[in-house]
Structures are given as structure tokens and as C-alpha cells.
Design a protein around this motif. Structure first.
Motif, PDB file in Angstrom:
ATOM      1  N   GLY A 298       0.790  -1.226   0.000  1.00  0.00           N
ATOM      2  CA  GLY A 298       0.000   0.000   0.000  1.00  0.00           C
ATOM      3  C   GLY A 298       0.818   1.269   0.000  1.00  0.00           C
ATOM      4  N   VAL A 299       2.016   1.233  -0.602  1.00  0.00           N
ATOM      5  CA  VAL A 299       2.872   2.411  -0.658  1.00  0.00           C
ATOM      6  C   VAL A 299       2.426   3.303  -1.808  1.00  0.00           C
ATOM      7  N   GLY A 300       2.253   4.597  -1.533  1.00  0.00           N
ATOM      8  CA  GLY A 300       1.849   5.536  -2.559  1.00  0.00           C
ATOM      9  C   GLY A 300       1.727   6.932  -1.995  1.00  0.00           C
ATOM     10  N   PHE A 301       1.640   7.914  -2.865  1.00  0.00           N
ATOM     11  CA  PHE A 301       1.612   9.314  -2.450  1.00  0.00           C
ATOM     12  C   PHE A 301       0.380   9.590  -1.579  1.00  0.00           C
ATOM     13  N   LEU A 302       0.623  10.015  -0.327  1.00  0.00           N
ATOM     14  CA  LEU A 302      -0.402  10.389   0.657  1.00  0.00           C
ATOM     15  C   LEU A 302      -1.332   9.234   1.035  1.00  0.00           C
ATOM     16  N   ARG A 303      -1.034   8.014   0.631  1.00  0.00           N
ATOM     17  CA  ARG A 303      -1.905   6.885   0.951  1.00  0.00           C
ATOM     18  C   ARG A 303      -1.832   6.501   2.427  1.00  0.00           C
ATOM     19  N   TYR A 304      -0.810   6.966   3.103  1.00  0.00           N
ATOM     20  CA  TYR A 304      -0.654   6.627   4.524  1.00  0.00           C
ATOM     21  C   TYR A 304      -1.238   7.688   5.440  1.00  0.00           C
ATOM     22  N   PHE A 305      -1.763   8.736   4.859  1.00  0.00           N
ATOM     23  CA  PHE A 305      -2.336   9.820   5.659  1.00  0.00           C
ATOM     24  C   PHE A 305      -3.743   9.442   6.108  1.00  0.00           C
ATOM     25  N   GLN A 306      -3.776   8.629   7.166  1.00  0.00           N
ATOM     26  CA  GLN A 306      -5.031   8.166   7.743  1.00  0.00           C
ATOM     27  C   GLN A 306      -4.962   8.365   9.257  1.00  0.00           C
ATOM     28  N   LEU A 307      -6.120   8.596   9.865  1.00  0.00           N
ATOM     29  CA  LEU A 307      -6.145   8.854  11.303  1.00  0.00           C
ATOM     30  C   LEU A 307      -5.595   7.668  12.092  1.00  0.00           C
ATOM     31  N   LYS A 308      -5.850   6.458  11.632  1.00  0.00           N
ATOM     32  CA  LYS A 308      -5.379   5.271  12.353  1.00  0.00           C
ATOM     33  C   LYS A 308      -3.859   5.128  12.322  1.00  0.00           C
ATOM     34  N   GLN A 309      -3.201   5.852  11.402  1.00  0.00           N
ATOM     35  CA  GLN A 309      -1.747   5.774  11.300  1.00  0.00           C
ATOM     36  C   GLN A 309      -1.042   6.835  12.148  1.00  0.00           C
TER      37      GLN A 309
END
Length: 490
Positions: A298-309
Motif C-alpha cells: 500500500g505504498v503511494g503518495f499520501l496513501r498513509y495519511f489516515q487517522l489510524k496511522q
């Protein structure tokens, strides 16, 4: 001269001892925590037979029950956790699955070679997989010690300040990602090849530098970014050098990574029907590595910007903050140099600062000359600093021009490393799983140079030195506790 060489040798010995001591400390912590804490996942020793292995040689069984020292076999195999599982499996069985191509082959090749040669007699005693793990631990820890020595030599050559270089090297020896430098990961190998390649590059050994930096791209994917140092050099050289020499060097650094992608394409795509082809095989530019990172992780631009992270962002925040401070401080102190990519520097500044990869350094025939001269000039350099400080107090400074002399961390020689860090930190924050930023950025020289510069040059900033040491100690402690017992850590 003899006194200077003696001083240099003494400092090199300190770095060597610090590197070895730090590895022993991490191993001691791992052993203690493995004894005191129950692992989160107890499946580390599970190891199915290789898919391509039709028969198993005596002593090469996947189980520890048929070896001479089964308890030792189990203890070693239980330490193969997280990505170490992939590296050991690839060394043992090759690339069996699509997702395994996310792990570049240099470390597995080295592990496999050692296990089949020098350590082959140990296989009947502790089993093949345990021997592979022992080889992996040996490679990474030896590579780390050599990387620390190269880092010190590189720092002295660039900063021209042995005191700052020594502190920076000790910081690297006890860096917050230390657990990964002692595990079966590629961090140590990458650091050794990157620091070594850059040191040989500034010492005039371009051929050896290309080999080192090319291999760094075979250890970690971000190793291809080291070609940027050659690209930076081309901006400061004549037109004929750009098109006749340096582009070929940059291409060589990319070559191993591209060759590995071609190897994956041949294994996974060639000879298959259209219906069997994976989506990336049908792309105009079939890049296996990019597809695996996106599809499986799941690596990608802004894909990790989630509240759970959010906890992962907090985990990475110290290293990202240090990276930001080191970049911001350099850009604020040297705006003209930073924003012009070093192209708008006066002749006086270039002569004083020994600009990175300048013709004078590139033509150097002996790296030791650079280091020895750096030690000899330390006192005069400090005298110049004090003289500059007095002059700034007594004269009006033209705010439109930069200071004529900025040694150490603020020299023009450091600029390409800072620019490299800008790209790396931006990628770690915006694209990658942010928690890996600690180990991803741990081989970036400006982090240690900036921290050391703050500690040794400004008394009012020394509180930050204690904070940085506390941060490193805490992450070494937590990393040894969590990572070795299969709990999430970066």
C-alpha cells in the motif's frame, strides 16, 4: 606530520571501538529481552521446504530436530523475524514469489555464498537455515563497523573538522535505528557501500566509487539516488565532462537495479499466456518493484495519511523533525548557496570551502592526504572561526551577501548531502510507510553532521545534544525489546 597522523589514528580507533561496542550492546539487549519477554509471534522458526527443491541433502532439513545442536538451532531461527524472514528465504530458495522481489538480491547473495563456503561445515551441527542466519548477522555487523569507519573518513574530508566528524561518527554508531543495523536487514550493507562510495568519489577514485554506489543500488532501491551525487558534480564541470564521463557513471549506478527488474520480468512474465500475466507485466514500462510496493504494502503518495496511522507518524516524528531542522538550518544560513544549488558561490568561498567534488578534490591521488591535512588545519580553522566572529561584531555585515567562510556543516561541500536528504525525507513522509523513516533516513550524513555541529559549536544548543542522545538511547532500547520479539517497531 607525525603528530597529526597519530591524532587521526587515535580518533579512528575511537570510532572503531564505538562501532564494535554499539553492536555488542545491541546484541546483549536482544539476548536479555528474548529471555525476559515472550514473543508476539512464535512462528518464526516455521520454514517450509523450498518450492524448487526436489530432494533435501542430509543436514539440510528445514527442521531443527535432525541436527546435532537442536536447541541452538531453534534459538537462532527464533531470531529471524520481520523482513529477515524474506532475506533468509531468498538466500535459501531464491525468488519464489512475486512479493519477494521487493527485497533486492545483494544481501541474500552474500549470505548464500558464505553459507555454502566458509560456514558450510556448520550445517550438520545447527541446520541450513540457522547457518544462513549466522551468515546474515555476521555480514550486517561487519558491514556496520566498516561503514562507521568510512563515515568518519568521509566526514573529515567534507567538513574539514575532525572534532565534529568524530562526534558525528559516534552518533552514527549509536543511531536510533541500531537494531536494524545488527539484524538481517540491508541497512548496514547499504551504509557501508554508500559511505564508502562517496568517500572514494571525493578522493578521486571514481571507478571504485561507481562500483560501491552501484552495489548500494543492489542492496536497497534508494541506492540508485546516489547517482545524484554524480549529477550534482556535472553541474559544476565543463560541457565535455558532462557528456563524456559523468553520465556513464550515473548510468552504471542505475544498471544493477534495472538488471534486477529485468530478471524479475523474465521470471514472472516471459513464457506465460496473456491471461496468466500479472498487471504490471502488461504496463508500458513494467516495473516490478513499484507494483509490489503499491499492491502488497500500500505504498503511494499520501496513501498513509489516515487517522489510524497517527501512532506511526508519532513514532517517526523525531527523525523527521531532526531532518527538517538540519535542512532548515542550512537553507536559512546559506540561502543563496541552497536555492542556487551551489552555482552562485563566489570564488573566495570556493577556495576556502573546498567545494564538494571540485576538480582539486577529484584529482586527489591519496585520500589520506585529505584527512591528515584536515587534522593539521583544525587549530587554524578554529582560529578563523573566532576571528570571523570578532569581525562580525565590529563591522557592518552586508545582508545581501553570504559570509565568505562557512566551514563545517555550513560549507558548500555539504549541500549535495542536504539536497539528498530533502528528497529522502520528503519521500519518507509523503509516500512511504512513515514509521520506516527512522531506518530509512538513518544513513543520511547531514543528520549526524548537524547534530554534532550543534553540540560542538554552540553552547546554547547543547541541551539539544542531550535530547538527541536520549532519543537514540530510547530507540535502541525500545527497538531491541520490540523488534527482537516480533512486536511492531518502525
Amino acid at each position: 606530520m607525525a603528530n597529526s597522523i597519530s591524532t587521526l589514528t587515535a580518533r579512528t580507533t575511537i570510532v572503531l571501538k564505538s562501532a564494535i561496542l554499539s553492536r555488542l550492546l545491541v546484541f546483549l539487549l536482544i539476548i536479555i529481552f528474548r529471555l525476559l519477554v515472550s514473543p508476539y509471534d512464535t512462528s518464526a522458526s516455521l520454514n517450509p521446504d523450498c518450492l524448487t527443491r526436489s530432494n533435501t541433502k542430509p543436514g539440510h532439513e528445514s527442521s531443527c530436530s535432525n541436527v546435532l545442536y537442536p536447541s541452538l538451532c531453534s534459538a537462532i531461527e527464533d531470531g529471524i523475524v520481520w523482513d529477515s524472514v524474506y532475506f533468509v528465504r531468498i538466500a535459501q530458495c531464491g525468488y519464489e514469489y512475486e512479493q519477494s522481489y521487493a527485497f533486492l538480491p545483494l544481501l541474500p547473495i552474500c549470505i548464500s555464498f558464505l553459507s555454502r563456503t566458509v560456514f558450510a561445515p556448520l550445517i550438520p551441527l545447527i541446520g541450513e537455515r540457522a547457518v544462513l542466519a549466522v551468515c546474515g548477522y555476521l555480514i550486517t555487523n561487519v558491514a556496520f563497523v566498516v561503514a562507521a569507519l568510512y563515515f568518519y573518513k568521509l566526514s573529515v574530508s567534507i567538513l574539514k573538522d575532525p572534532e565534529v566528524s568524530l562526534v558525528a561518527s559516534i552518533l552514527f554508531c549509536f543511531n536510533p535505528a541500531s537494531i536494524f543495523y545488527s539484524s538481517i536487514y540491508t541497512e548496514s550493507l547499504y551504509a557501508f557501500l554508500s559511505f564508502g562510495g562517496l568517500y572514494h568519489l571525493i578522493s578521486g577514485g571514481n571507478s571504485l566509487a561507481v562500483v560501491f554506489l552501484a552495489l548500494s543500488g543492489l542492496a536497497r532501491s534508494n541506492g540508485v539516488l546516489n547517482a545524484g551525487y554524480f549529477c550534482y558534480q556535472t553541474m559544476h564541470l565543463a560541457y565535455d565532462a558532462v557528456f563524456q564521463k559523468r553520465q556513464a557513471c550515473s548510468a552504471c549506478i542505475f544498471a544493477p537495479f534495472i538488471a534486477f527488474q529485468a530478471y524479475g520480468y523474465h521470471n514472472m512474465c516471459v513464457g506465460r499466456s496473456h491471461d496468466e500475466l500479472r498487471p504490471w507485466c502488461k504496463a508500458r514500462v513494467p516495473l516490478l518493484y513499484n507494483y509490489i510496493q503499491s499492491h502488497y504494502w500500500g505504498v503511494g503518495f499520501l496513501r498513509y495519511f489516515q487517522l489510524k496511522q497517527l501512532p506511526n507518524f508519532l513514532l517517526a516524528s523525531p527523525i523527521l523533525f531532526l531532518a527538517f531542522c538540519s535542512i532548515y538550518y542550512y537553507a536559512k544560513s546559506r540561502p543563496q548557496c541552497f536555492f542556487s544549488l551551489g552555482l552562485q558561490i563566489s570564488t573566495e568561498q570556493k577556495n576556502f570551502e573546498a567545494e564538494f567534488l571540485s576538480d582539486d578534490i577529484s584529482r586527489s591521488n591519496a585520500a589520506s592526504t585529505l584527512e591528515t591535512s584536515s587534522v593539521e588545519s583544525e587549530e587554524s580553522l578554529n582560529l578563523r572561526r573566532r576571528r570571523n566572529a570578532v569581525q562580525q561584531d565590529d563591522t557592518v555585515v552586508n545582508i545581501k551577501s553570504e559570509p565568505a567562510a562557512k566551514p563545517g556543516y555550513l560549507s558548500a561541500s555539504v549541500l549535495p548531502f542536504v539536497l539528498h536528504l530533502v528528497f529522502m525525507a520528503g519521500t519518507a513522509f509523503l509516500v512511504m510507510h512513515v514509521q520506516v523513516a527512522t531506518r530509512f533516513l538513518s544513513a543520511s550524513p547531514p543528520l549526524y553532521w548537524f547534530a554534532s555541529y550543534m553540540m560542538t559549536s554552540h553552547a546554547k544548543y547543547r541541551i539539544w545534544g542531550r535530547i538527541i542522545w536520549a532519543y537514540s538511547a530510547a530507540y535502541i532500547f525500545l527497538g531491541s525489546l520490540l523488534f527482537s520479539n516480533f512486536y511492531p517497531f518502525t
